[in-house]
Write a protein that holds these residues in place. Structure first.
Motif, PDB file in Angstrom:
ATOM      1  N   VAL A 119      -3.063   0.202   6.493  1.00 42.67           N
ATOM      2  CA  VAL A 119      -2.291  -0.331   5.501  1.00 42.67           C
ATOM      3  C   VAL A 119      -2.039   1.030   4.559  1.00 42.67           C
ATOM      4  CG1 VAL A 119      -2.927  -2.488   5.480  1.00 42.67           C
ATOM      5  CG2 VAL A 119      -4.235  -0.965   4.253  1.00 42.67           C
ATOM      6  N   ILE A 120      -1.074   0.797   3.418  1.00 45.30           N
ATOM      7  CA  ILE A 120      -0.954   1.721   2.542  1.00 45.30           C
ATOM      8  C   ILE A 120      -0.431   1.190   1.219  1.00 45.30           C
ATOM      9  CG2 ILE A 120       1.557   2.489   3.085  1.00 45.30           C
ATOM     10  CD1 ILE A 120       0.789   5.297   2.532  1.00 45.30           C
ATOM     11  N   GLY A 121      -0.760   1.884  -0.178  1.00 42.86           N
ATOM     12  CA  GLY A 121      -0.331   1.205  -1.224  1.00 42.86           C
ATOM     13  C   GLY A 121      -1.389   0.031  -1.702  1.00 42.86           C
ATOM     14  N   ALA A 122      -0.697  -1.098  -2.468  1.00 44.60           N
ATOM     15  CA  ALA A 122      -1.619  -2.049  -2.893  1.00 44.60           C
ATOM     16  C   ALA A 122      -1.110  -3.563  -2.462  1.00 44.60           C
ATOM     17  CB  ALA A 122      -1.308  -1.865  -4.666  1.00 44.60           C
TER      18      ALA A 122
ATOM     19  N   ASN B 215       1.459 -10.959   2.453  1.00 49.53           N
ATOM     20  CA  ASN B 215       0.945 -10.106   1.646  1.00 49.53           C
ATOM     21  C   ASN B 215       0.614  -8.683   2.698  1.00 49.53           C
ATOM     22  OD1 ASN B 215       1.792 -10.984  -0.704  1.00 49.53           O
ATOM     23  ND2 ASN B 215      -0.191 -11.273  -1.410  1.00 49.53           N
ATOM     24  N   LEU B 216      -0.130  -9.159   3.565  1.00 50.93           N
ATOM     25  CA  LEU B 216      -0.666  -8.367   4.659  1.00 50.93           C
ATOM     26  C   LEU B 216       0.406  -7.262   5.344  1.00 50.93           C
ATOM     27  CD1 LEU B 216      -3.200  -6.642   5.894  1.00 50.93           C
ATOM     28  CD2 LEU B 216      -3.335  -8.833   7.585  1.00 50.93           C
ATOM     29  N   ALA B 217       1.346  -8.086   5.881  1.00 50.49           N
ATOM     30  CA  ALA B 217       2.563  -7.470   6.574  1.00 50.49           C
ATOM     31  C   ALA B 217       3.234  -6.438   5.612  1.00 50.49           C
ATOM     32  CB  ALA B 217       3.470  -8.593   6.934  1.00 50.49           C
ATOM     33  N   ASN B 218       3.371  -6.877   4.244  1.00 52.57           N
ATOM     34  CA  ASN B 218       4.047  -5.749   3.472  1.00 52.57           C
ATOM     35  C   ASN B 218       3.244  -4.845   3.184  1.00 52.57           C
ATOM     36  OD1 ASN B 218       6.710  -6.686   3.185  1.00 52.57           O
ATOM     37  ND2 ASN B 218       5.706  -8.501   1.583  1.00 52.57           N
ATOM     38  N   TRP B 219       1.872  -5.061   3.212  1.00 50.28           N
ATOM     39  CA  TRP B 219       0.918  -3.908   3.045  1.00 50.28           C
ATOM     40  C   TRP B 219       0.630  -2.860   4.171  1.00 50.28           C
ATOM     41  CZ3 TRP B 219      -5.178  -5.091   1.969  1.00 50.28           C
ATOM     42  CH2 TRP B 219      -5.777  -4.156   1.131  1.00 50.28           C
TER      43      TRP B 219
ATOM     44  N   SER C  13       4.615  -1.815  15.146  1.00 47.59           N
ATOM     45  CA  SER C  13       4.909  -1.100  14.259  1.00 47.59           C
ATOM     46  C   SER C  13       5.783  -1.895  13.079  1.00 47.59           C
ATOM     47  CB  SER C  13       5.837  -0.114  14.588  1.00 47.59           C
ATOM     48  OG  SER C  13       6.649   0.578  13.870  1.00 47.59           O
ATOM     49  N   ILE C  14       5.542  -1.748  11.818  1.00 40.25           N
ATOM     50  CA  ILE C  14       6.165  -2.394  10.826  1.00 40.25           C
ATOM     51  C   ILE C  14       6.870  -1.204  10.153  1.00 40.25           C
ATOM     52  CG2 ILE C  14       6.380  -3.740   8.854  1.00 40.25           C
ATOM     53  CD1 ILE C  14       3.978  -4.969   9.830  1.00 40.25           C
ATOM     54  N   PRO C  15       8.148  -0.424  10.595  1.00 35.66           N
ATOM     55  CA  PRO C  15       8.729   0.922  10.373  1.00 35.66           C
ATOM     56  C   PRO C  15       9.393   1.020   8.928  1.00 35.66           C
ATOM     57  CG  PRO C  15      10.153  -0.541  11.807  1.00 35.66           C
ATOM     58  CD  PRO C  15       8.998  -1.184  11.660  1.00 35.66           C
ATOM     59  N   GLU C  16       9.731  -0.175   8.433  1.00 32.54           N
ATOM     60  CA  GLU C  16      10.283   0.161   7.074  1.00 32.54           C
ATOM     61  C   GLU C  16       9.408  -0.058   5.889  1.00 32.54           C
ATOM     62  OE1 GLU C  16      13.466   1.148   6.901  1.00 32.54           O
ATOM     63  OE2 GLU C  16      13.545   1.031   8.971  1.00 32.54           O
ATOM     64  N   GLU C  17       9.979   0.046   4.539  1.00 30.99           N
ATOM     65  CA  GLU C  17       9.040   0.087   3.434  1.00 30.99           C
ATOM     66  C   GLU C  17       8.620  -1.480   3.195  1.00 30.99           C
ATOM     67  OE1 GLU C  17       7.701   2.606   1.831  1.00 30.99           O
ATOM     68  OE2 GLU C  17       8.343   3.693   3.601  1.00 30.99           O
ATOM     69  N   THR C  18       9.378  -2.339   3.694  1.00 31.34           N
ATOM     70  CA  THR C  18       8.920  -3.937   3.495  1.00 31.34           C
ATOM     71  C   THR C  18       9.102  -4.521   4.716  1.00 31.34           C
ATOM     72  OG1 THR C  18      10.059  -3.738   1.175  1.00 31.34           O
ATOM     73  CG2 THR C  18       9.724  -5.710   2.167  1.00 31.34           C
ATOM     74  N   ALA C  19       8.107  -5.347   5.004  1.00 30.46           N
ATOM     75  CA  ALA C  19       8.243  -6.123   6.304  1.00 30.46           C
ATOM     76  C   ALA C  19       9.279  -7.130   6.280  1.00 30.46           C
ATOM     77  CB  ALA C  19       6.858  -6.920   6.383  1.00 30.46           C
TER      78      ALA C  19
END
Length: 225
Positions: A161-164, A213-217, A129-135
């Motif tokens: 993933v979600i977003g861009a 970038n993938l983690a934040n995605w 899980s990467i629970p928050e909006e930013t990794a």
């Protein structure tokens, strides 16, 4: 595809940060000592098979790519791509049934983890899980470690993933409603990963992207690795 918030934790290690990651760590107020993040380097939930295992600096898996046939089959398509690395090639319809995919998509990486283990005949995969909006920097490093460990052992990683996000060529990929894709390779010790994207937008079914970038995605979602 739409997804619920994931829960789960498995394996953590410390990997030498790249220059970009050092900047991210500095921004987060974390010290880098001797090329590693200050703090304990603990293998949480590591198996006995991991002891003494060293992943190569780069690796790319051979998979049977198949694009998703409709807007909600990204989960089945990404899972199928991952399974073909070990010689399994179920139909996307069969996988959709196993994943409980509907027109609203596949609920979460918990489902892809369950099906990857079931059809792969092992318990290798765990849900991250990467629970928050930013990794966080730790989550970025954990994804890097998970990808290198999994791909080095012939197991692609399925990411929700979600977003861009922007790939290594500077091309943006956007899935505002959520999406599943498959990591089938890495280079530079996992700092850059190769993605097999079942959406195949404009023929762009494969591209490279930084782990950061993938983690934040995947933030607010997660992955099976």
């Amino acid at each position: 595809m739409l997804s619920t918030l994931l829960r789960g934790a498995r394996w953590l290690t410390t990997i030498t940060p790249s220059t970009t990651r050092r900047a991210a760590l500095a921004t987060a107020g974390l010290a880098v000592i001797g090329g590693s993040v200050a703090g304990p380097a603990i293998a949480l939930g590591a198996t006995t098979q991991d002891v003494g295992f060293t992943a190569p600096t780069a690796k790319e898996l051979s998979v049977d790519y198949q694009a998703q046939p409709n807007f909600f089959y990204c989960g089945p398509a990404a899972t199928r791509i991952a399974l073909t690395a070990s010689g399994h090639a179920p139909s996307q319809d069969e996988l959709a049934a196993r994943l409980r995919t509907t027109v609203n998509g596949t609920d979460s990486a918990e489902d892809t983890t369950r099906v990857l283990n079931s059809l792969g005949g092992s318990d290798f995969y765990r849900t991250r899980s990467i629970p928050e909006e930013t990794a966080t920097p730790t989550e970025m490093d954990r994804l890097q470690a998970d990808v290198t460990r999994a791909v080095a052992r012939e197991h692609p990683v399925v990411v929700n993933v979600i977003g861009a996000a922007v790939d290594s060529r500077g091309v943006a990929h956007s899935y505002e409603g959520g999406h599943y894709l498959t990591v089938v390779g890495y280079e530079d010790e996992g700092r850059t990963v190769k993605i097999a994207d079942p959406a195949d937008v404009n023929g762009d079914s494969s591209y490279w992207m930084s782990t950061i970038n993938l983690a934040n995605w995947a933030a607010s979602r997660g992955y099976s690795g």
